[in-house]
Scaffold this motif. Structure first.
Motif, PDB file in Angstrom:
ATOM      1  N   LYS A 180      17.045 -10.595   2.334  1.00 16.97           N
ATOM      2  CA  LYS A 180      16.022 -10.893   3.306  1.00 16.97           C
ATOM      3  C   LYS A 180      14.765 -10.050   3.539  1.00 16.97           C
ATOM      4  CE  LYS A 180      16.892 -12.808   7.496  1.00 16.97           C
ATOM      5  NZ  LYS A 180      17.187 -12.985   8.635  1.00 16.97           N
ATOM      6  N   ASN A 195      10.815 -11.500   2.876  1.00 16.13           N
ATOM      7  CA  ASN A 195      10.090 -11.489   3.925  1.00 16.13           C
ATOM      8  C   ASN A 195       8.792 -10.736   3.459  1.00 16.13           C
ATOM      9  OD1 ASN A 195      11.062 -11.940   6.608  1.00 16.13           O
ATOM     10  ND2 ASN A 195      12.370 -10.044   6.809  1.00 16.13           N
ATOM     11  N   ASN A 209      10.326 -24.096  15.433  1.00 14.64           N
ATOM     12  CA  ASN A 209      10.543 -22.533  15.108  1.00 14.64           C
ATOM     13  C   ASN A 209      11.442 -22.363  14.352  1.00 14.64           C
ATOM     14  OD1 ASN A 209       8.681 -21.985  17.544  1.00 14.64           O
ATOM     15  ND2 ASN A 209      10.104 -23.227  18.885  1.00 14.64           N
ATOM     16  N   THR A 210      11.476 -22.643  12.909  1.00 15.29           N
ATOM     17  CA  THR A 210      12.383 -22.192  11.976  1.00 15.29           C
ATOM     18  C   THR A 210      12.216 -20.608  11.512  1.00 15.29           C
ATOM     19  OG1 THR A 210      12.235 -24.341  11.141  1.00 15.29           O
ATOM     20  CG2 THR A 210      12.937 -22.784   9.692  1.00 15.29           C
ATOM     21  N   ASP A 211      13.289 -20.075  11.373  1.00 14.73           N
ATOM     22  CA  ASP A 211      13.431 -18.731  10.902  1.00 14.73           C
ATOM     23  C   ASP A 211      13.113 -18.933   9.322  1.00 14.73           C
ATOM     24  OD1 ASP A 211      13.926 -16.439   9.868  1.00 14.73           O
ATOM     25  OD2 ASP A 211      15.693 -15.878  10.982  1.00 14.73           O
ATOM     26  N   SER A 227      12.123 -16.694   6.860  1.00 17.59           N
ATOM     27  CA  SER A 227      12.973 -15.744   5.929  1.00 17.59           C
ATOM     28  C   SER A 227      14.153 -16.226   5.666  1.00 17.59           C
ATOM     29  CB  SER A 227      12.527 -14.548   6.456  1.00 17.59           C
ATOM     30  OG  SER A 227      13.336 -14.191   7.618  1.00 17.59           O
ATOM     31  N   ALA A 228      14.992 -16.427   6.882  1.00 16.37           N
ATOM     32  CA  ALA A 228      16.602 -16.713   6.460  1.00 16.37           C
ATOM     33  C   ALA A 228      16.657 -18.066   5.894  1.00 16.37           C
ATOM     34  CB  ALA A 228      17.232 -16.938   8.090  1.00 16.37           C
TER      35      ALA A 228
END
Length: 263
Positions: A181, A185, A214-216, A218-219
């Motif tokens: 992670k 990033n 609104n997607t995360d 990096s995850a």
């Protein structure tokens, strides 16, 4: 006249003796050749048998554990090297990272509006970030291999063809995510993925009648990178199990040959 006969008889006797001696020597020579041939053949057979025995027979549990660890070190190292190289993800359809499922509409919409280049930049940057993160995988896999017990190794050897991959999923997923992670990033910013993603979702979210995305990121990329690692490790595992040429040491040949016979 008697003297002539005696001389003749004497010469005849000498001739016969010479002939007999020559024949005896010839036969003796033949016997010696045969003995030498048998000895040479016996030596060759013994050598062949000795060589053959080094890669056959029943391996000990220690042999099994050592072979599995050796095979997995080779496979995971090769897998990490392949994926961390340029186009390791981007050029491999089995692991290539595309838009997140919930963002597939973004990809299609951008392309339909003539912004295909922006969509392509997003995909390229996601894969470049995963390639960066893959470099962190090797030491994690090596650590997992060192912690492997003899029971783990035996179960992997005699288990399903993806038994090693399942083992790695069980013991390394959380560590990989923890390591990946922060790298993802950094990589996303370094390769421009954050900017491209922001531009893409920004353009999409401005459209009327669409649900804001609104997607995360990096995850998502970290998880896809980990999935890709396991896919590659599974392929390397299959090579060693199914391809005799990939068994590069006598230990691998012995142990996996034994496994072949006992499945």
């Amino acid at each position: 006249m008697k003297r002539i006969k005696l001389v003749y008889l004497g010469l005849s006797a000498c001739f016969l003796m010479n002939t007999t001696t020559t024949q005896a020597q010839s036969k003796l020579g033949d016997v010696l050749k045969k003995v030498a041939g048998v000895t040479k053949s016996s030596t060759t057979t013994t050598t062949t048998t000795t060589t053959s025995n080094s890669t056959t027979g029943t391996p000990s549990t220690l042999d099994m554990a050592s072979a599995i660890k050796q095979a997995l070190e080779i496979g995971t190292s090769r897998g990490a090297d392949l994926l961390s190289a340029k186009d390791g993800f981007m050029g491999n359809l089995a692991v290539k990272i595309l838009f997140p499922p919930e963002a597939q509409k973004v990809d299609k919409t951008l392309r339909s509006l003539g912004m295909g280049k922006l969509a392509d930049n997003v995909i390229l940057s996601l894969n470049r970030a995963a390639e960066d993160a893959a470099k962190e995988a090797k030491p994690i896999f090596v650590s997992a291999i060192k912690q492997m017990t003899i029971t783990d190794a035996t179960n992997i050897l005699l288990g399903n063809k993806d038994a090693a991959t399942d083992y790695f999923k069980r013991v390394t997923t959380s560590q990989l995510m923890e390591k990946f992670k922060p790298v993802i990033n950094t990589s996303l910013a370094k390769v421009g993925a954050t900017k491209y993603w922001g531009d893409a979702t920004g353009q999409y979210n401005k459209l009327p009648m669409v649900k804001p995305l609104n997607t995360d990121l990096s995850a998502y990329v970290a998880q896809k990178a980990i999935d890709g690692m396991f896919i590659q490790v599974a392929q390397e595992e299959l090579k060693i199990r199914d391809n005799l040429g990939s068994r590069s040491t006598s230990l691998l040949q012995k142990v996996f040959g034994y496994a072949d016979k006992n499945k």
